[in-house]
Design an enzyme around this catalytic site. Structure first.
Site, PDB file in Angstrom:
ATOM      1  N   ASP A  13       0.813  -1.220   0.000  1.00  0.00           N
ATOM      2  CA  ASP A  13       0.000   0.000   0.000  1.00  0.00           C
ATOM      3  C   ASP A  13       0.847   1.272   0.000  1.00  0.00           C
ATOM      4  O   ASP A  13       0.442   2.301   0.534  1.00  0.00           O
ATOM      5  CB  ASP A  13      -0.965   0.037   1.211  1.00  0.00           C
ATOM      6  CG  ASP A  13      -1.797  -1.211   1.306  1.00  0.00           C
ATOM      7  OD1 ASP A  13      -2.287  -1.656   0.253  1.00  0.00           O
ATOM      8  OD2 ASP A  13      -1.958  -1.747   2.414  1.00  0.00           O
ATOM      9  N   GLU A  14       2.020   1.204  -0.583  1.00  0.00           N
ATOM     10  CA  GLU A  14       2.923   2.355  -0.576  1.00  0.00           C
ATOM     11  C   GLU A  14       2.528   3.389  -1.627  1.00  0.00           C
ATOM     12  O   GLU A  14       3.004   4.525  -1.593  1.00  0.00           O
ATOM     13  CB  GLU A  14       4.374   1.912  -0.855  1.00  0.00           C
ATOM     14  CG  GLU A  14       4.983   0.969   0.175  1.00  0.00           C
ATOM     15  CD  GLU A  14       4.792  -0.493  -0.208  1.00  0.00           C
ATOM     16  OE1 GLU A  14       3.949  -0.767  -1.095  1.00  0.00           O
ATOM     17  OE2 GLU A  14       5.470  -1.355   0.384  1.00  0.00           O
ATOM     18  N   GLY A  15       1.689   2.976  -2.571  1.00  0.00           N
ATOM     19  CA  GLY A  15       1.324   3.874  -3.671  1.00  0.00           C
ATOM     20  C   GLY A  15       1.956   3.425  -4.983  1.00  0.00           C
ATOM     21  O   GLY A  15       2.229   4.244  -5.868  1.00  0.00           O
ATOM     22  N   HIS A  41      -4.555  -1.772  -5.854  1.00  0.00           N
ATOM     23  CA  HIS A  41      -3.793  -0.577  -6.213  1.00  0.00           C
ATOM     24  C   HIS A  41      -4.783   0.502  -6.583  1.00  0.00           C
ATOM     25  O   HIS A  41      -5.608   0.303  -7.469  1.00  0.00           O
ATOM     26  CB  HIS A  41      -2.892  -0.851  -7.418  1.00  0.00           C
ATOM     27  CG  HIS A  41      -1.763  -1.770  -7.119  1.00  0.00           C
ATOM     28  ND1 HIS A  41      -0.849  -2.161  -8.067  1.00  0.00           N
ATOM     29  CD2 HIS A  41      -1.391  -2.354  -5.977  1.00  0.00           C
ATOM     30  CE1 HIS A  41       0.028  -2.958  -7.501  1.00  0.00           C
ATOM     31  NE2 HIS A  41      -0.285  -3.104  -6.246  1.00  0.00           N
ATOM     32  N   THR A  42      -4.681   1.630  -5.902  1.00  0.00           N
ATOM     33  CA  THR A  42      -5.605   2.712  -6.202  1.00  0.00           C
ATOM     34  C   THR A  42      -4.993   3.621  -7.254  1.00  0.00           C
ATOM     35  O   THR A  42      -3.862   4.059  -7.127  1.00  0.00           O
ATOM     36  CB  THR A  42      -5.914   3.516  -4.927  1.00  0.00           C
ATOM     37  OG1 THR A  42      -6.237   2.579  -3.909  1.00  0.00           O
ATOM     38  CG2 THR A  42      -7.065   4.473  -5.149  1.00  0.00           C
ATOM     39  N   THR A 130      -6.911 -11.940   3.280  1.00  0.00           N
ATOM     40  CA  THR A 130      -7.972 -11.200   2.584  1.00  0.00           C
ATOM     41  C   THR A 130      -9.055 -12.156   2.075  1.00  0.00           C
ATOM     42  O   THR A 130     -10.014 -11.738   1.455  1.00  0.00           O
ATOM     43  CB  THR A 130      -7.407 -10.405   1.390  1.00  0.00           C
ATOM     44  OG1 THR A 130      -6.647 -11.298   0.593  1.00  0.00           O
ATOM     45  CG2 THR A 130      -6.530  -9.262   1.848  1.00  0.00           C
ATOM     46  N   THR A 302     -10.173  -4.593   0.986  1.00  0.00           N
ATOM     47  CA  THR A 302     -11.120  -5.063   2.002  1.00  0.00           C
ATOM     48  C   THR A 302     -11.808  -3.945   2.773  1.00  0.00           C
ATOM     49  O   THR A 302     -12.766  -4.202   3.495  1.00  0.00           O
ATOM     50  CB  THR A 302     -10.367  -5.916   3.045  1.00  0.00           C
ATOM     51  OG1 THR A 302      -9.339  -5.104   3.601  1.00  0.00           O
ATOM     52  CG2 THR A 302      -9.756  -7.163   2.424  1.00  0.00           C
ATOM     53  N   GLY A 303     -11.313  -2.706   2.670  1.00  0.00           N
ATOM     54  CA  GLY A 303     -11.863  -1.607   3.454  1.00  0.00           C
ATOM     55  C   GLY A 303     -11.410  -1.631   4.914  1.00  0.00           C
ATOM     56  O   GLY A 303     -11.823  -0.796   5.716  1.00  0.00           O
ATOM     57  N   GLY A 415       0.202  14.046  -3.770  1.00  0.00           N
ATOM     58  CA  GLY A 415      -1.242  13.904  -3.970  1.00  0.00           C
ATOM     59  C   GLY A 415      -1.509  12.649  -4.769  1.00  0.00           C
ATOM     60  O   GLY A 415      -0.603  12.077  -5.387  1.00  0.00           O
TER      61      GLY A 415
HETATM   62  P1  GDP Z   1      -0.535   0.409  -3.720  1.00  0.00           P
HETATM   63  O1  GDP Z   1      -1.230  -0.890  -3.448  1.00  0.00           O
HETATM   64  O2  GDP Z   1       0.910   0.374  -3.370  1.00  0.00           O
HETATM   65  O3  GDP Z   1      -0.770   0.915  -5.102  1.00  0.00           O
HETATM   66  O4  GDP Z   1      -1.173   1.472  -2.732  1.00  0.00           O
HETATM   67  P2  GDP Z   1      -2.722   1.736  -2.384  1.00  0.00           P
HETATM   68  O5  GDP Z   1      -3.437   2.071  -3.609  1.00  0.00           O
HETATM   69  O6  GDP Z   1      -3.251   0.638  -1.571  1.00  0.00           O
HETATM   70  O7  GDP Z   1      -2.608   2.959  -1.391  1.00  0.00           O
HETATM   71  C1  GDP Z   1      -2.120   4.178  -1.759  1.00  0.00           C
HETATM   72  C2  GDP Z   1      -3.223   5.224  -1.527  1.00  0.00           C
HETATM   73  O8  GDP Z   1      -2.677   6.487  -1.425  1.00  0.00           O
HETATM   74  C3  GDP Z   1      -4.200   5.334  -2.677  1.00  0.00           C
HETATM   75  O9  GDP Z   1      -5.462   5.681  -2.172  1.00  0.00           O
HETATM   76  C4  GDP Z   1      -3.632   6.468  -3.530  1.00  0.00           C
HETATM   77  O10 GDP Z   1      -4.612   7.145  -4.306  1.00  0.00           O
HETATM   78  C5  GDP Z   1      -3.120   7.352  -2.466  1.00  0.00           C
HETATM   79  N1  GDP Z   1      -1.939   8.118  -2.823  1.00  0.00           N
HETATM   80  C6  GDP Z   1      -0.834   7.697  -3.493  1.00  0.00           C
HETATM   81  N2  GDP Z   1       0.108   8.657  -3.484  1.00  0.00           N
HETATM   82  C7  GDP Z   1      -0.403   9.692  -2.775  1.00  0.00           C
HETATM   83  C8  GDP Z   1       0.124  10.961  -2.362  1.00  0.00           C
HETATM   84  O11 GDP Z   1       1.256  11.322  -2.646  1.00  0.00           O
HETATM   85  N3  GDP Z   1      -0.697  11.751  -1.599  1.00  0.00           N
HETATM   86  C9  GDP Z   1      -1.951  11.379  -1.246  1.00  0.00           C
HETATM   87  N4  GDP Z   1      -2.673  12.203  -0.503  1.00  0.00           N
HETATM   88  N5  GDP Z   1      -2.473  10.186  -1.612  1.00  0.00           N
HETATM   89  C10 GDP Z   1      -1.702   9.357  -2.347  1.00  0.00           C
END
Ligand code: GDP
Length: 425
Positions: A13-15, A41-42, A130, A302-303, A415
């Protein structure tokens, strides 16, 4: 031709999805090489907001070929659902831009059941799965009692193999869990419904990647979880069942001969962890609640509320080394803007001694974090796009982390939107 990987340095969940979505533009092929639909991944872009579970995050880019490699495990029903969710919002997904390895393993409904049944049996000692059937299906893969996606090409042959597997599986379902068993007919009907539509996507991804390499195409590997969830190097047994380590990416993609030129290790500006297991720098109470709210830290799959804490240098340095990161993308730095002082976990105390080394997993629960604080910046940085426009305290925090992790921080994300990024030269 460039071969790169975007991988998680911490607990997931690092982004990563956000970074792949940003960078995929420069690549011709984006590959998921491990895991199943257990992570999320969001991605936020011009089509809307998506939680991708199986689809590679390059799926929104035109002309990018997205690949689910042989290291992945695929629930065809979940994948069909995800394709529909994404295509409903505009992006086109077809056999030209989504390829599935014929060697990827099929997740069956009984895998999901077994995941759920085992977690229920374990009660308070549960692993925090999960419940998407991922651990049961990887176990079957290594017991050689699983079905590969390419077997969908010949349903008569597949049926024969499935007969033996289902007989064996039902023994476990019935005798150990006293649970619902399956007939071969119902599983074949399920495959007809969800597996057959995927046939046009199925191919030998090794050949695909060899051709891509020959044509000088650029290739991007996308990890699904962080280094600390790696089955070998993570916080075993609270790991995933596969290897999100960059070194595994060529293997899990079908092209073990490929050499990776650059590895972008994604690090969050603070720590989060979903599920059970030791999480040394964890915060509780009001501070945790505030950070969780500020960062909207709830699992994409999963929320579930994520556990939170300050950035952990010991774990991050270890994760970056295991990933062989050549640069770091620091994400969610904007979230820390509310803090007067930023806490950092600099070392662990284990058995009365200070250490910089990430401990053996079974000893991790006894480790205590050593915390220091650095000045906060108390300014909204979400609109900043140039490094020199960041407040001095913010740059100091970045440069301090860079020095401690021992790897250049090339990207700073402020962001969730695609353009909310600062690229340092
Ligand atoms: P992933 O599984 O590594 O892709 O990460 P996730 O999607 O589970 O979690 C990352 C969350 O942080 C997501 O909701 C992204 O939209 C959000 N996000 C990613 N980078 C940033 C950032 O720099 N700032 C903010 N505010 N949100 C971010």
């Amino acid at each position: 031709m460039t071969v790169s990987a975007i991988v998680g340095v911490n607990w997931g969940d690092e982004g990563k999805g956000r970074m792949v979505d940003l960078i995929a533009e420069d690549y011709d092929v984006v590959i998921r090489y491990q895991g199943g639909n257990n992570a999320g991944h969001t991605v936020v872009n011009e089509y809307g907001k998506f939680a991708l579970h199986l689809l590679p995050s390059g799926i929104f880019r035109q002309n990018v070929v997205n690949v689910l490699g042989n290291g992945t495990v695929i629930d065809p029903q979940a994948l069909c659902g995800e394709i529909k969710n994404v295509t409903d919002k505009g992006p086109v997904i077809g056999p030209e831009n989504l390829k599935i390895s014929d060697r990827a393993i099929i997740v069956f409904p009984y895998h999901r059941d077994l995941d759920e049944l085992e977690e229920a049996r374990l009660k308070d000692a549960k692993f925090g799965s999960t419940k998407r059937g991922i651990a049961p299906v990887y176990s079957d893969k290594y017991q050689k009692k699983a079905i590969q996606m390419g077997e969908l090409r010949d349903m008569a042959k597949l049926r024969k193999r499935l007969e033996g597997i289902v007989e064996w599986k039902n023994l476990t379902l019935k005798n150990i869990y006293n649970a619902k068993t399956y007939t071969v007919d119902e599983l074949m009907a399920w495959l007809e419904e969800w597996g057959t539509p995927l046939l046009p996507h199925i191919c030998d991804t090794g050949i695909l990647l060899r051709e891509a390499e020959k044509a000088g195409k650029s290739i991007l590997f996308e990890a699904q979880l962080g280094a600390l969830r790696d089955i070998d190097f993570g916080i075993y047994p609270f790991t995933s069942s596969s290897s999100p380590i960059a070194a595994y990416a060529p293997i899990g993609s079908g092209a073990p001969w490929l050499k990776i030129d650059s590895v972008i290790g994604v690090v969050k500006a603070y720590s989060t962890c979903v599920g059970e297991g030791p999480f040394t720098a964890e915060w509780f109470g009001e501070d945790a609640e505030k950070l969780r709210e500020a960062g909207a830290e709830y699992g994409a799959a999963t929320g579930r509320p994520r556990r939170v804490g300050p950035v952990d240098i010991v774990a991050t340095r270890y994760g970056a080394r295991m990933q062989a990161a050549t640069c770091i993308a620091l994400t969610k730095l904007d979230i820390l803007s509310y803090m007067d002082e930023i806490p950092v976990c600099t070392q662990y105390e284990l058995n009365g001694e200070l250490t910089d080394e990430f401990p053996f997993p079974a000893n991790l629960a006894e480790a205590k974090p050593v915390i220091k604080t650095v000045p906060g910046w108390k300014t909204d940085i979400s609109g900043v796009r140039k490094y020199e426009d960041l407040p001095q305290a913010c740059r100091d925090y970045i440069e301090y982390l860079e020095k401690e992790i021992g790897c250049p921080i090339t990207y700073v994300s402020v962001g969730a939107e695609r353009d909310a990024i600062i690229v340092r030269d």
